[in-house]
Write an enzyme that holds these catalytic residues in place. Structure first.
Site, mmCIF file in Angstrom:
data_model
loop_
_atom_site.group_PDB
_atom_site.id
_atom_site.type_symbol
_atom_site.label_atom_id
_atom_site.label_comp_id
_atom_site.label_asym_id
_atom_site.label_seq_id
_atom_site.Cartn_x
_atom_site.Cartn_y
_atom_site.Cartn_z
ATOM 1 N N HIS A 92 3.906 4.446 12.171
ATOM 2 C CA HIS A 92 3.267 4.606 10.866
ATOM 3 C C HIS A 92 1.832 4.105 10.996
ATOM 4 C CE1 HIS A 92 2.289 4.166 6.650
ATOM 5 N NE2 HIS A 92 3.478 4.596 6.274
ATOM 6 N N HIS A 116 4.686 -6.739 6.851
ATOM 7 C CA HIS A 116 3.265 -6.999 7.056
ATOM 8 C C HIS A 116 2.880 -8.366 6.511
ATOM 9 C CE1 HIS A 116 -1.122 -5.327 6.515
ATOM 10 N NE2 HIS A 116 -0.957 -5.928 7.678
ATOM 11 N N GLU A 167 -3.869 -7.387 -1.657
ATOM 12 C CA GLU A 167 -3.435 -6.064 -2.089
ATOM 13 C C GLU A 167 -2.892 -6.089 -3.518
ATOM 14 O OE1 GLU A 167 -0.500 -4.809 0.694
ATOM 15 O OE2 GLU A 167 -1.802 -5.008 2.443
ATOM 16 N N TYR A 212 7.580 4.655 -5.178
ATOM 17 C CA TYR A 212 6.859 4.264 -3.963
ATOM 18 C C TYR A 212 7.858 4.168 -2.819
ATOM 19 C CZ TYR A 212 4.114 1.318 -0.788
ATOM 20 O OH TYR A 212 3.458 0.800 0.302
ATOM 21 N N HIS A 224 5.218 -9.217 3.140
ATOM 22 C CA HIS A 224 5.749 -8.167 2.275
ATOM 23 C C HIS A 224 6.186 -6.986 3.131
ATOM 24 C CE1 HIS A 224 1.433 -7.387 2.756
ATOM 25 N NE2 HIS A 224 1.729 -6.102 2.654
#
Length: 434
Positions: free
Chosen positions: A289, A332, A338, A347, A368
């Protein structure tokens, strides 16, 4: 002021960063100079500067306006009794935060009264950082407004808006955005019974398109898809309140004329709109990704080279085809901060709890990633081409920590159980390869 019907056909100019020019009447724009001694239509010449005079030409933003009355024709500003409640920073809180959607108020509420302060990186007098708001409204503005504190990025989630500006009219709807330069006077009219959305106030360098690097000369948000209004004016002597936001406070004065009296203009310090559905999404066609920076629509550069003051990033409909890959956004911990919102659909990293109109905040080094349900499905999924459809999430990503407001930490929309979505992550470790 009059409410303008949504059936009125609007015309736009195409491009990003252009030296635009437009006139609502012939001879409104002087030829060969900016400030003639006597304008042929008796208009006043006024320069609207968005940068210092001495910045590099590539950075300079200014527009010349030709108007019936100069902006200087107003009385003394008075501090308003009604201020934005709860906008001061709340207690320091390193936790991951998420909010449900805010309800449309029952009492008559226009766009300005409906601003809900959620988070900010710095005091408004600093020429850097951002402030984040939600808005909820059920009535059109009958007054004009401008912010001396920063450039506004408006992201509708529910309800269409007509934004009347000094330089012309912009219509936007969910899945479109509008950007309004610092100091531009405007009025928000509702084209539906109610409206809700997100707002990023950029205190730093003006938003611009990101560099494309090895992507090449095309891709992401293309310049031709940005639309700037054409000149439009009203010649009215009806009194109108003008509100300004200055260092976070609201001040007002009374005008004896319409502030939307610009008959012609030319320059590049302009409002514009963009349809997020036109974004040219880039992704992998092999494995892994890619970093979410490939989804950047607009950016405001920060003091550290390569670290944005603010990136506006979207997660639009797209194909997922990566082979032998955990396809959702990976787990992450990030130097950047963010703030996320959801315009439509779901989402792909959150199966539950993150709904349209809601928001989340993951500050610097807050761990997260996909919730438990999403992770389990992604690990077990058959990896065939899959289209993520009917979705539009976005992110305001900044190099500065976003301090939640007191209101954001005290409001009933704050989800106190957000951390629970990672509580039951399965232990799948084995010392023998599978």
């Amino acid at each position: 002021m009059a409410i303008h019907s949504s059936s009125d056909a609007l015309v736009y100019q195409s491009g990003f960063g252009n030296q635009f020019s437009s006139e609502a009447l012939p001879d409104a724009l002087p030829v060969g100079q900016n400030s003639p001694q006597k304008h042929p239509l008796g208009l006043y010449a006024e320069q609207f500067s968005g940068t210092a005079f001495t910045v590099a030409r590539s950075e300079a933003r200014r527009t010349w306006l030709y108007r019936i009355k100069p902006s200087a024709a107003h009385s003394r500003y008075q501090r308003m009794d009604r201020q934005m409640a709860g906008q001061e920073p709340g207690p320091i809180n390193p936790n991951r935060l998420r909010w449900n959607a805010f309800d449309i108020p029952a009492a008559p509420t226009d766009f300005i009264d409906g601003l809900i302060p959620l988070a900010s990186t710095s005091a408004a007098e600093q020429a850097e950082g951002v402030s984040v708001y939600l808005y909820t409204a059920n009535t059109s503005m009958q007054r004009a407004f401008f912010s001396a504190d920063g450039e506004w990025l408006v992201v509708p989630q529910q309800g269409r808006l007509r934004i009347v500006t000094e330089l012309g009219l912009l219509d936007i709807e969910p899945l479109e955005i509008a950007v309004l330069p610092r100091g531009l006077k405007f009025c928000v009219q509702l084209l539906d019974s109610s409206a809700r959305g997100y707002l990023c106030e950029n205190h730093g360098c003006a938003l611009r398109l990101p560099e494309l690097g090895p992507i090449g000369s095309n891709g992401l948000a293309n310049s031709r898809d940005f639309l700037t209004p054409v000149a439009w004016f009203e010649d009215s002597r009806q009194p109108m309140q003008l509100v300004q936001k200055f260092l976070g406070e609201l001040w007002s004065t009374q005008l004896e004329h319409s502030p939307f009296d610009v008959v012609g203009w030319h320059g590049n310090n302009v409002p514009y709109k963009y349809d997020l559905r036109r974004f040219n999404t880039i992704g992998t066609v092999s494995y892994d990704h890619p970093d979410p920076s490939i989804f950047t629509v607009l950016t405001s550069p920060g003091a550290i080279h390569g670290q944005a003051n603010i990136d506006f990033v979207i997660f639009p409909p797209r194909w997922m085809v990566a082979e032998n890959t955990f396809r959702p956004p990976w787990f992450h911990r990030n130097l950047m901060n963010e703030f996320m919102g959801l315009i439509d659909g779901a989402y792909d990293a959150k199966a539950e709890g993150f709904m349209p109109g809601g928001a989340s905040l993951h500050n610097c080094m807050s761990a997260h990633g996909p919730d438990n349900v999403t992770a389990e499905k992604a690990i077990a999924a058959e990896l065939k081409p899959h289209r993520i459809d009917n979705t539009m999430a976005f992110m305001f990503e900044t190099g500065k920590v976003l301090r939640p407001s007191r209101h954001a930490l005290d409001c009933p929309q704050l989800q106190t159980d957000y951390d629970a979505c990672w509580k039951d992550m399965a232990r799948t470790f084995t010392q023998e390869p599978r």
